[in-house]
Design a protein around this motif. Sequence first.
Motif, PDB file in Angstrom:
ATOM      1  N   UNK A 266      99.966  11.133  13.425  1.00 35.92           N
ATOM      2  CA  UNK A 266      99.851   9.821  12.995  1.00 35.92           C
ATOM      3  C   UNK A 266      98.639   9.931  12.016  1.00 35.92           C
ATOM      4  N   UNK A 267      97.957  10.676  12.134  1.00 33.59           N
ATOM      5  CA  UNK A 267      96.507  10.868  10.936  1.00 33.59           C
ATOM      6  C   UNK A 267      96.991  11.544   9.562  1.00 33.59           C
ATOM      7  N   UNK A 268      98.068  12.306   9.905  1.00 36.85           N
ATOM      8  CA  UNK A 268      98.679  12.712   8.369  1.00 36.85           C
ATOM      9  C   UNK A 268      99.671  11.358   7.931  1.00 36.85           C
ATOM     10  N   UNK A 269     100.305  10.875   8.668  1.00 25.69           N
ATOM     11  CA  UNK A 269     100.941   9.675   7.836  1.00 25.69           C
ATOM     12  C   UNK A 269     100.171   8.764   7.233  1.00 25.69           C
ATOM     13  N   UNK A 270      99.053   8.171   7.992  1.00 18.60           N
ATOM     14  CA  UNK A 270      98.103   7.379   7.633  1.00 18.60           C
ATOM     15  C   UNK A 270      97.361   7.849   6.106  1.00 18.60           C
ATOM     16  N   UNK A 271      96.886   9.152   6.357  1.00 19.85           N
ATOM     17  CA  UNK A 271      96.349   9.877   5.142  1.00 19.85           C
ATOM     18  C   UNK A 271      96.958  10.191   4.000  1.00 19.85           C
ATOM     19  N   UNK A 274      97.505   7.682   0.821  1.00 18.79           N
ATOM     20  CA  UNK A 274      96.169   7.933  -0.314  1.00 18.79           C
ATOM     21  C   UNK A 274      96.063   9.213  -1.015  1.00 18.79           C
ATOM     22  N   UNK A 275      96.369  10.204  -0.239  1.00 20.42           N
ATOM     23  CA  UNK A 275      95.822  11.588  -0.304  1.00 20.42           C
ATOM     24  C   UNK A 275      97.253  12.574  -0.447  1.00 20.42           C
ATOM     25  N   UNK A 276      97.383  13.790  -0.998  1.00 15.51           N
ATOM     26  CA  UNK A 276      98.368  14.677  -0.895  1.00 15.51           C
ATOM     27  C   UNK A 276      98.454  15.317   0.572  1.00 15.51           C
ATOM     28  N   UNK A 277      99.570  15.939   0.709  1.00  8.31           N
ATOM     29  CA  UNK A 277      99.854  16.747   2.093  1.00  8.31           C
ATOM     30  C   UNK A 277      98.650  17.878   2.250  1.00  8.31           C
ATOM     31  N   UNK A 278      98.341  18.487   1.491  1.00  9.48           N
ATOM     32  CA  UNK A 278      97.612  19.645   1.576  1.00  9.48           C
ATOM     33  C   UNK A 278      95.929  19.068   2.020  1.00  9.48           C
ATOM     34  N   UNK A 279      95.656  18.119   1.494  1.00  4.60           N
ATOM     35  CA  UNK A 279      94.318  17.489   1.549  1.00  4.60           C
ATOM     36  C   UNK A 279      94.367  16.898   3.226  1.00  4.60           C
ATOM     37  N   UNK A 280      95.505  16.365   3.543  1.00  2.22           N
ATOM     38  CA  UNK A 280      95.634  15.378   4.770  1.00  2.22           C
ATOM     39  C   UNK A 280      95.522  16.416   5.781  1.00  2.22           C
ATOM     40  N   UNK A 281      96.207  17.662   5.663  1.00  2.47           N
ATOM     41  CA  UNK A 281      96.561  18.466   6.760  1.00  2.47           C
ATOM     42  C   UNK A 281      95.062  19.223   7.019  1.00  2.47           C
ATOM     43  N   UNK A 282      94.110  19.394   6.041  1.00  2.78           N
ATOM     44  CA  UNK A 282      92.775  19.938   6.507  1.00  2.78           C
ATOM     45  C   UNK A 282      91.827  18.762   6.918  1.00  2.78           C
ATOM     46  N   UNK A 283      92.084  17.634   6.548  1.00  2.00           N
ATOM     47  CA  UNK A 283      91.301  16.571   6.857  1.00  2.00           C
ATOM     48  C   UNK A 283      91.589  16.095   8.323  1.00  2.00           C
ATOM     49  N   UNK A 284      92.738  16.225   8.724  1.00  2.00           N
ATOM     50  CA  UNK A 284      93.166  15.492  10.038  1.00  2.00           C
ATOM     51  C   UNK A 284      92.786  16.855  10.962  1.00  2.00           C
ATOM     52  N   UNK A 285      93.004  18.163  10.518  1.00  4.33           N
ATOM     53  CA  UNK A 285      92.693  19.140  11.451  1.00  4.33           C
ATOM     54  C   UNK A 285      90.929  18.912  11.684  1.00  4.33           C
ATOM     55  N   UNK A 316      82.643   9.786  11.025  1.00  2.00           N
ATOM     56  CA  UNK A 316      83.515  11.147  11.449  1.00  2.00           C
ATOM     57  C   UNK A 316      84.391  11.248  10.248  1.00  2.00           C
ATOM     58  N   UNK A 317      84.878  10.067   9.481  1.00  2.99           N
ATOM     59  CA  UNK A 317      86.024  10.155   8.516  1.00  2.99           C
ATOM     60  C   UNK A 317      85.285  10.681   7.241  1.00  2.99           C
ATOM     61  N   UNK A 318      84.058   9.837   7.094  1.00  8.57           N
ATOM     62  CA  UNK A 318      83.360  10.413   5.847  1.00  8.57           C
ATOM     63  C   UNK A 318      82.918  12.009   5.667  1.00  8.57           C
ATOM     64  N   UNK A 319      82.623  12.357   7.056  1.00  8.82           N
ATOM     65  CA  UNK A 319      82.111  13.657   7.177  1.00  8.82           C
ATOM     66  C   UNK A 319      83.174  14.670   6.762  1.00  8.82           C
ATOM     67  N   UNK A 320      84.314  14.372   7.481  1.00  6.16           N
ATOM     68  CA  UNK A 320      85.513  15.138   7.412  1.00  6.16           C
ATOM     69  C   UNK A 320      86.041  15.187   5.850  1.00  6.16           C
ATOM     70  N   UNK A 321      86.016  13.982   5.068  1.00  2.00           N
ATOM     71  CA  UNK A 321      86.463  13.793   3.854  1.00  2.00           C
ATOM     72  C   UNK A 321      85.680  14.777   2.970  1.00  2.00           C
TER      73      UNK A 321
END
Length: 333
Positions: A266-271, A274-285, A316-321
């Motif tokens: 779900x996080x990957x889908x939402x992310x 706005x962002x590419x797959x590589x960024x979203x994988x790291x961010x959601x992790x 948390x989202x800001x920190x992980x971003x």
Amino acid sequence: MSLQTTSEAVRDAPKHSRIVAIDILRGIALIAMASYHFTWDLENFGYTAPGLTAFGWWKLYARCIASTFLFLVGVSLFLAHGRQVRWPSFWKRFGMVAVAAIAISVVTYIATPDGFIFFGILHEIALASLLGLAFLRLPALLTAIVAAAVIAAPYYLRSEFFDHPALWWVGLSATNPRSNDYVPLFPWFGAVLAGIAVVKLASASGLLARLGNWMPGRWSSPLVFIGRHSLAFYLIHQPVLFGSVWLLSQAIPAPPQDKDAGFLKACQTSCEQQQDTKFCSSYCGCMLDTLKGEGSLDKLYSNDQTEIWKSHLADLASTCTAATESKMEGGQQ
């Protein structure tokens, strides 16, 4: 196409008769839409993998359905008002669609406030119908050029200026807002203009007249009926489908799913809106690890809507971003 030819196309446009083929095509699009929404409902109740309808073929399927609807809005607009705008008929239809759009916004805001439909397909149809009137008398070629420009606009004209919620309906914000059905003016108005341009060409070439003489067999009756009552079908089908899947979930609950995997999906889908797959994988992790580390995953899964929890998630989202951006910049050096 010359201006004279366009005028002739307008003059020759059918005035009252309906073209059955268009009703059939609209009916097929409605059935396709219902199949997509039914799959979304199954996903919502846990019968399919999380995020199924937001990726790959299903995502393309949804966009094709929306494009077909809006293309047919342009076709119907020209057929109904190409000769002369029949204002009483236009305002009646416009009012029905606008009221239905507002009702959808109110209901979804109550049911799903985090993803309510503030500018979905009905909102787009209402606005596009109004704006489309300005193109009924223009040459088909010019209309097609504007359609292409509208479709391409989000690739070139996105700006943080449009990030204000009051401007989300335009479709040019730097980040896409969250909504269960987001169909902004750009690029989707381009599909309506494409419909106007194509039907003008079809009218000028005589194809429209030949299509109007085509009478299919009895097999088409259900599709024609649905196509001629498209607004009613749109408003009724999802409550029926959603309610049916809910009843199924009461009798035969979906098997439990891996919550961690569901969160990542779900996080990957939402992310990825706005962002590419590589960024979203790291961010959601990062988000999953942080939530597990502080022991707050259960609170997330319980869909806590308090302002304190929402504020905490935003932090948390800001920190992980920031952590993800730093990690990716370090990897590029």
